[in-house]
Each structure stands twice: as structure tokens, then as C-alpha cells.
Scaffold this motif. Structure first.
Motif, PDB file in Angstrom:
ATOM      1  N   ASN A  68      -4.895   4.507   2.661  1.00  0.00           N
ATOM      2  CA  ASN A  68      -4.081   5.696   2.425  1.00  0.00           C
ATOM      3  C   ASN A  68      -4.812   6.969   2.814  1.00  0.00           C
ATOM      4  O   ASN A  68      -4.216   7.873   3.415  1.00  0.00           O
ATOM      5  CB  ASN A  68      -3.609   5.739   0.973  1.00  0.00           C
ATOM      6  CG  ASN A  68      -2.462   4.776   0.725  1.00  0.00           C
ATOM      7  OD1 ASN A  68      -1.717   4.439   1.637  1.00  0.00           O
ATOM      8  ND2 ASN A  68      -2.324   4.315  -0.503  1.00  0.00           N
ATOM      9  N   TYR A  69      -6.100   7.052   2.523  1.00  0.00           N
ATOM     10  CA  TYR A  69      -6.857   8.236   2.938  1.00  0.00           C
ATOM     11  C   TYR A  69      -6.917   8.347   4.458  1.00  0.00           C
ATOM     12  O   TYR A  69      -6.821   9.453   5.013  1.00  0.00           O
ATOM     13  CB  TYR A  69      -8.253   8.241   2.324  1.00  0.00           C
ATOM     14  CG  TYR A  69      -8.268   8.780   0.910  1.00  0.00           C
ATOM     15  CD1 TYR A  69      -7.963  10.118   0.650  1.00  0.00           C
ATOM     16  CD2 TYR A  69      -8.566   7.957  -0.172  1.00  0.00           C
ATOM     17  CE1 TYR A  69      -7.957  10.615  -0.644  1.00  0.00           C
ATOM     18  CE2 TYR A  69      -8.566   8.449  -1.475  1.00  0.00           C
ATOM     19  CZ  TYR A  69      -8.261   9.783  -1.699  1.00  0.00           C
ATOM     20  OH  TYR A  69      -8.246  10.274  -2.981  1.00  0.00           O
ATOM     21  N   GLN A  87      -6.891  -0.417  -0.311  1.00  0.00           N
ATOM     22  CA  GLN A  87      -5.622   0.315  -0.256  1.00  0.00           C
ATOM     23  C   GLN A  87      -5.865   1.823  -0.279  1.00  0.00           C
ATOM     24  O   GLN A  87      -5.232   2.568   0.471  1.00  0.00           O
ATOM     25  CB  GLN A  87      -4.729  -0.082  -1.426  1.00  0.00           C
ATOM     26  CG  GLN A  87      -4.142  -1.464  -1.292  1.00  0.00           C
ATOM     27  CD  GLN A  87      -3.246  -1.812  -2.461  1.00  0.00           C
ATOM     28  OE1 GLN A  87      -3.690  -1.810  -3.609  1.00  0.00           O
ATOM     29  NE2 GLN A  87      -1.997  -2.114  -2.169  1.00  0.00           N
ATOM     30  N   ASP A  88      -6.774   2.271  -1.139  1.00  0.00           N
ATOM     31  CA  ASP A  88      -7.076   3.703  -1.193  1.00  0.00           C
ATOM     32  C   ASP A  88      -7.638   4.195   0.139  1.00  0.00           C
ATOM     33  O   ASP A  88      -7.246   5.260   0.633  1.00  0.00           O
ATOM     34  CB  ASP A  88      -8.065   4.014  -2.320  1.00  0.00           C
ATOM     35  CG  ASP A  88      -7.437   3.967  -3.696  1.00  0.00           C
ATOM     36  OD1 ASP A  88      -6.191   3.953  -3.809  1.00  0.00           O
ATOM     37  OD2 ASP A  88      -8.209   3.949  -4.689  1.00  0.00           O
ATOM     38  N   LEU A 126       0.757   4.317  -2.608  1.00  0.00           N
ATOM     39  CA  LEU A 126       0.722   5.713  -2.152  1.00  0.00           C
ATOM     40  C   LEU A 126       1.828   6.515  -2.824  1.00  0.00           C
ATOM     41  O   LEU A 126       1.582   7.615  -3.328  1.00  0.00           O
ATOM     42  CB  LEU A 126       0.881   5.774  -0.627  1.00  0.00           C
ATOM     43  CG  LEU A 126       0.956   7.176  -0.022  1.00  0.00           C
ATOM     44  CD1 LEU A 126       0.262   7.207   1.325  1.00  0.00           C
ATOM     45  CD2 LEU A 126       2.379   7.663   0.111  1.00  0.00           C
ATOM     46  N   LYS A 138     -15.699   5.005  -1.203  1.00  0.00           N
ATOM     47  CA  LYS A 138     -14.983   3.770  -1.536  1.00  0.00           C
ATOM     48  C   LYS A 138     -15.679   2.563  -0.908  1.00  0.00           C
ATOM     49  O   LYS A 138     -15.755   1.500  -1.518  1.00  0.00           O
ATOM     50  CB  LYS A 138     -13.526   3.845  -1.068  1.00  0.00           C
ATOM     51  CG  LYS A 138     -12.691   4.912  -1.733  1.00  0.00           C
ATOM     52  CD  LYS A 138     -12.115   4.401  -3.008  1.00  0.00           C
ATOM     53  CE  LYS A 138     -11.224   5.424  -3.676  1.00  0.00           C
ATOM     54  NZ  LYS A 138     -10.806   4.958  -4.994  1.00  0.00           N
ATOM     55  N   THR A 185       0.823  -1.204   0.000  1.00  0.00           N
ATOM     56  CA  THR A 185       0.000   0.000   0.000  1.00  0.00           C
ATOM     57  C   THR A 185       0.858   1.255   0.000  1.00  0.00           C
ATOM     58  O   THR A 185       0.515   2.255  -0.639  1.00  0.00           O
ATOM     59  CB  THR A 185      -0.975  -0.030   1.190  1.00  0.00           C
ATOM     60  OG1 THR A 185      -1.747  -1.241   1.109  1.00  0.00           O
ATOM     61  CG2 THR A 185      -1.918   1.155   1.169  1.00  0.00           C
ATOM     62  N   GLU A 244     -11.674  -0.937 -10.559  1.00  0.00           N
ATOM     63  CA  GLU A 244     -10.660  -1.638  -9.783  1.00  0.00           C
ATOM     64  C   GLU A 244     -11.387  -2.622  -8.872  1.00  0.00           C
ATOM     65  O   GLU A 244     -12.541  -2.429  -8.529  1.00  0.00           O
ATOM     66  CB  GLU A 244      -9.889  -0.652  -8.900  1.00  0.00           C
ATOM     67  CG  GLU A 244      -9.201   0.455  -9.645  1.00  0.00           C
ATOM     68  CD  GLU A 244      -8.666   1.511  -8.685  1.00  0.00           C
ATOM     69  OE1 GLU A 244      -9.420   1.983  -7.808  1.00  0.00           O
ATOM     70  OE2 GLU A 244      -7.490   1.859  -8.828  1.00  0.00           O
ATOM     71  N   ASN A 260      -9.439  -0.667  -3.626  1.00  0.00           N
ATOM     72  CA  ASN A 260     -10.262   0.245  -2.829  1.00  0.00           C
ATOM     73  C   ASN A 260      -9.880   0.208  -1.354  1.00  0.00           C
ATOM     74  O   ASN A 260      -9.859   1.241  -0.685  1.00  0.00           O
ATOM     75  CB  ASN A 260     -11.752  -0.072  -3.025  1.00  0.00           C
ATOM     76  CG  ASN A 260     -12.275   0.476  -4.326  1.00  0.00           C
ATOM     77  OD1 ASN A 260     -12.406   1.679  -4.489  1.00  0.00           O
ATOM     78  ND2 ASN A 260     -12.564  -0.407  -5.278  1.00  0.00           N
ATOM     79  N   LYS A 268       0.955   7.132  -6.540  1.00  0.00           N
ATOM     80  CA  LYS A 268      -0.141   8.095  -6.707  1.00  0.00           C
ATOM     81  C   LYS A 268       0.280   9.481  -6.243  1.00  0.00           C
ATOM     82  O   LYS A 268      -0.084  10.482  -6.850  1.00  0.00           O
ATOM     83  CB  LYS A 268      -1.393   7.624  -5.958  1.00  0.00           C
ATOM     84  CG  LYS A 268      -2.101   6.484  -6.675  1.00  0.00           C
ATOM     85  CD  LYS A 268      -3.440   6.191  -6.048  1.00  0.00           C
ATOM     86  CE  LYS A 268      -4.199   5.187  -6.895  1.00  0.00           C
ATOM     87  NZ  LYS A 268      -5.571   4.987  -6.410  1.00  0.00           N
ATOM     88  N   TRP A 295      -3.505  15.760  -1.578  1.00  0.00           N
ATOM     89  CA  TRP A 295      -4.222  15.416  -0.350  1.00  0.00           C
ATOM     90  C   TRP A 295      -3.905  16.369   0.796  1.00  0.00           C
ATOM     91  O   TRP A 295      -4.716  16.564   1.687  1.00  0.00           O
ATOM     92  CB  TRP A 295      -3.925  13.964   0.057  1.00  0.00           C
ATOM     93  CG  TRP A 295      -2.492  13.712   0.439  1.00  0.00           C
ATOM     94  CD1 TRP A 295      -1.482  13.306  -0.382  1.00  0.00           C
ATOM     95  CD2 TRP A 295      -1.907  13.865   1.733  1.00  0.00           C
ATOM     96  NE1 TRP A 295      -0.303  13.194   0.320  1.00  0.00           N
ATOM     97  CE2 TRP A 295      -0.540  13.520   1.620  1.00  0.00           C
ATOM     98  CE3 TRP A 295      -2.412  14.247   2.970  1.00  0.00           C
ATOM     99  CZ2 TRP A 295       0.328  13.557   2.696  1.00  0.00           C
ATOM    100  CZ3 TRP A 295      -1.539  14.287   4.057  1.00  0.00           C
ATOM    101  CH2 TRP A 295      -0.191  13.947   3.919  1.00  0.00           C
TER     102      TRP A 295
END
Length: 183
Positions: free
Chosen positions: A169-170, A165-166, A114, A140, A110, A158, A163, A117, A125
């Protein structure tokens, strides 16, 4: 800034991992291995929804803080990725060392996402509101729930892992933002 983000990510994950290790010592791995993936998704949903509720109301009645909820989101996302990795493995109890290795692998994968991206998006972000981050996590989650309801079939989207992983990260971004606001 990118190097700073990597070190901040690692710091957040280290705190989350410490909590995961303690809970694994207290409860064993069966406490999360017994969960089907949609149940893990719903646990994340409960945490994210509570954060949004507190953000909207401006107060809370249960002492658990918002930072702890974001940490739980991170750990549940990592648990989901571990469950995906262990698909077909019916063991409920895993050796703690194996669970930690799986945790570390999912966190490292992850972090790589990150970094990629973050390179492309230029750390956008950092200018986001924590409330927007919460909303994106909820979005998500709704996507994952739909994919789960479709038995994992997607046309152009995806899969659930990306999702998770996103969302992880968020949640890390939210914790970094909240720490920066305190300083």
C-alpha cells in the motif's frame, strides 16, 4: 477522496499486474516459486534501498526509474503473499490462470485493508513525502526480517503478511504521489 483512492489503487495494480503477467509469460512461475520468503523480502529490500539511495544522491547511474522500483516492490509483495498462500505446495510451475487468480486475490485483500485504514487515518498519506514512504517501507522490511529470524514468532506484532500488505500500500501511495507531482 476514498473513492478516488480506490480507483487510483486499482489503476496502479492494473499496471503492475500487466507487468507480472508479461514476466510470468517470459519466465514462468518457477522463477519466483523457487524463492524462499526471506529471499523475496531481500529482493524488496534491494529495491527500496535503491530508491532511498537515489533520493539521497539526487541522481542515478542505472536507467531503471524509481517508479519501476516501486512497481517491483508491489509485485514482490504480492509474490510474497502468494507464496504464503501456497505454503506446503511444492509445485514450481503453476498454470498462468492460477497465478493470476492468486495475484488478484492478494491484491483485493490488500485493497480491503487499504480502504479500512484509509477510513481511519483520513488519507493522511496524501500529505506524506515520497522519501518518508520509502523509509516506512524499509522499516517494515526490517520488521519482517526480524520476524523471519525469529521463525515467525511474535509476541504482540502483526505477522509478515500484514507487513507485506502495508508495504504494498505504501508503494501504491508513492506511485500516486509521484504521478500527482508530474501533473
Amino acid at each position: 477522496m476514498v473513492g478516488q483512492t480506490v480507483s487510483e489503487y486499482k489503476e496502479v495494480i492494473s499496471s503492475c499486474k500487466e507487468l507480472f503477467e508479461k514476466k510470468t509469460s517470459d519466465y514462468g512461475t518457477a522463477s519466483w516459486r523457487i524463492l524462499r520468503l526471506p529471499s523475496v523480502t531481500d529482493l524488496i529490500f534491494i529495491k527500496a534501498n535503491r530508491v532511498r539511495s537515489i533520493q539521497e544522491k539526487g541522481k542515478q547511474k542505472v536507467a531503471d526509474n524509481v517508479q519501476g522500483e516501486f512497481m517491483a516492490i508491489i509485485n514482490y509483495c504480492l509474490i510474497a503473499m502468494m507464496q504464503l498462500q501456497l505454503e506446503g505446495d511444492t509445485r514450481l510451475e503453476l498454470p498462468v490462470a492460477e497465478a493470476i487468480d492468486l495475484y488478484n486475490k492478494a491484491a483485493e485483500d490488500t485493497l480491503e485493508l487499504l480502504s479500512n485504514k484509509n477510513h481511519d487515518y483520513g488519507e493522511a498519506w496524501r500529505d506524506m513525502r515520497v522519501s518518508s514512504i520509502t523509509d516506512i517501507i524499509l522499516m517494515k522490511l526490517l520488521r519482517i526480517k526480524q520476524i523471519e529470524d525469529n521463525q515467525g514468532k511474535t509476541i504482540v506484532s502483526e505477522g509478515v503478511r500484514a507487513n507485506y500488505q502495508d508495504m504494498l500500500n505504501y508503494a501504491v501511495f508513492a506511485l500516486i504521489q509521484m504521478k500527482d507531482e508530474k501533473e
